[in-house]
Design a protein around this motif. Structure first.
Motif, PDB file in Angstrom:
ATOM      1  N   ARG A  22       0.909  -1.398   0.371  1.00  0.00           N
ATOM      2  CA  ARG A  22       0.351  -0.361  -0.274  1.00  0.00           C
ATOM      3  C   ARG A  22       0.815   1.015  -0.204  1.00  0.00           C
ATOM      4  N   GLN A  45       4.972   1.760 -12.239  1.00  0.00           N
ATOM      5  CA  GLN A  45       5.087   0.025 -12.533  1.00  0.00           C
ATOM      6  C   GLN A  45       5.133  -0.832 -10.736  1.00  0.00           C
ATOM      7  N   PRO A  46       4.496  -1.551 -10.499  1.00  0.00           N
ATOM      8  CA  PRO A  46       3.667  -2.380 -11.276  1.00  0.00           C
ATOM      9  C   PRO A  46       2.548  -0.831 -12.082  1.00  0.00           C
ATOM     10  N   ASP A  47       1.745  -1.222 -13.017  1.00  0.00           N
ATOM     11  CA  ASP A  47       0.629  -0.498 -13.134  1.00  0.00           C
ATOM     12  C   ASP A  47      -0.274  -0.778 -12.734  1.00  0.00           C
ATOM     13  N   VAL A  48      -0.827  -0.089 -11.921  1.00  0.00           N
ATOM     14  CA  VAL A  48      -2.549  -0.042 -10.821  1.00  0.00           C
ATOM     15  C   VAL A  48      -3.089   1.255 -10.696  1.00  0.00           C
ATOM     16  N   GLU A  49      -3.845   1.162 -10.280  1.00  0.00           N
ATOM     17  CA  GLU A  49      -4.989   1.891 -10.616  1.00  0.00           C
ATOM     18  C   GLU A  49      -5.175   3.075  -9.024  1.00  0.00           C
ATOM     19  N   GLY A  64      -2.775   3.584  -4.186  1.00  0.00           N
ATOM     20  CA  GLY A  64      -2.807   2.434  -4.246  1.00  0.00           C
ATOM     21  C   GLY A  64      -2.513   1.654  -3.329  1.00  0.00           C
ATOM     22  N   ILE A  66      -1.094  -2.813  -4.559  1.00  0.00           N
ATOM     23  CA  ILE A  66      -0.687  -4.218  -5.162  1.00  0.00           C
ATOM     24  C   ILE A  66      -0.310  -5.407  -4.448  1.00  0.00           C
ATOM     25  N   GLU A  68       0.341  -8.313  -5.836  1.00  0.00           N
ATOM     26  CA  GLU A  68       0.899  -9.892  -6.464  1.00  0.00           C
ATOM     27  C   GLU A  68       2.363  -9.068  -6.146  1.00  0.00           C
ATOM     28  N   HIS A  70       6.072  -8.653  -5.769  1.00  0.00           N
ATOM     29  CA  HIS A  70       6.814  -7.405  -7.026  1.00  0.00           C
ATOM     30  C   HIS A  70       8.386  -6.628  -6.450  1.00  0.00           C
ATOM     31  N   TYR A  75       7.511   5.009 -10.514  1.00  0.00           N
ATOM     32  CA  TYR A  75       6.983   6.484 -10.857  1.00  0.00           C
ATOM     33  C   TYR A  75       7.532   7.289 -11.420  1.00  0.00           C
TER      34      TYR A  75
END
Length: 266
Positions: A22, A45-49, A64, A66, A68, A70, A75
């Motif tokens: 987060r 990166q990673p691309d996230v909303e 945001g 993520i 998963e 990584h 950014y």
């Protein structure tokens, strides 16, 4: 007025994959009293909303999540800022900038500088403006420090930095804020970008005649049209460009940052 093209990049590398990451970003320069910002583009990166809001200090805040695994989080922010210090718009007075904040509470070293600055200010004409008074403080802060990257952390207080008499722009700003607030000036912390290549920068603004006027104690000079504001607040803690939490086992992280600001003649 200057037309400045800016590009700010941050890359965080993890020694092993992390999950449930987060994050909160305050990395977008916003249109404000001394600048108009257009054509902003943010890439992650990673691309996230992202969820975007405005905080109580008028900063653009993006959050945001993520889930998963990584091992890199990065950014970039690009855009154009029209900066015009000659025509700064007025802002409503806020008393909170007169008082101590977490990183600007004085100790013996800062108190000694407050006394020293008080003597300098006593020699000024009675009608000296807040900015004229702040220039005297800025000069004392500048002379007290040796600019030394790596000598402090984001948690270093004004007192700790001044005690060792070395630090970076954040430390110069914190000491100047602490002194200003104790000699009767209303002052706030600015995080932003400075013309050229390198990292982000920090400076101070003092309230005068309904407007916030910038001073840069790291360089002992007034802020001009080469400075882009990203965020403001009581001290660094209100202006952190990126902060986050994640899950992982025995993870080391390393950060790479690059800021680029160049004037575009059009």
């Amino acid at each position: 007025m200057k037309k400045l093209v800016f590009d700010y990049e941050m890359k965080l590398s993890f020694s092993s994959p992390v999950t449930d990451h987060r994050f909160q970003l305050r990395c977008i320069p916003a249109t404000g009293p001394r600048q108009q910002v257009i054509d902003v583009e943010v890439k992650l990166q990673p691309d996230v909303e992202l969820d975007t809001t405005i905080d109580s200090f008028d900063s653009v805040v993006m959050t945001g999540f993520i889930p998963e695994p990584h091992d890199v989080f990065s950014y970039s922010v690009t855009g154009i800022a029209f900066v015009d210090n000659a025509h700064i718009k007025k802002e409503i007075y806020k008393p909170l900038y007169r008082f101590n904040s977490a990183l600007t509470i004085p100790g013996p070293c800062v108190e000694a500088m407050i006394d020293m600055c008080g003597k300098r200010l006593a020699k000024l004409p009675e009608d000296a403006t807040p900015v004229q008074r702040a220039v005297e403080v800025m000069d004392e802060v500048y002379k007290a420090f040796v600019y030394t990257p790596g000598s402090t952390t984001i948690r270093t207080t004004a007192e700790q930095a001044l005690a060792q008499r070395k630090g970076v722009c954040q430390d110069y700003a914190h000491v100047m804020l602490s002194v200003c607030r104790h000699v009767g000036l209303t002052a706030r912390y600015i995080a932003g970008l400075l013309g050229g290549e390198g990292a982000t920068h920090a400076w101070v603004e003092v309230y005068q005649g309904g407007r916030w006027i910038g001073l840069d104690p790291t360089h002992n000079r007034m802020v001009d049209d080469n400075y882009i504001t990203i965020a403001h607040g009581r001290d660094y803690r209100d202006c952190m460009l990126d902060i986050g939490i994640f899950s992982g086992y025995n993870v080391d992280q390393s950060q790479w940052v690059n800021a680029s600001v160049h004037e575009q003649i059009s």
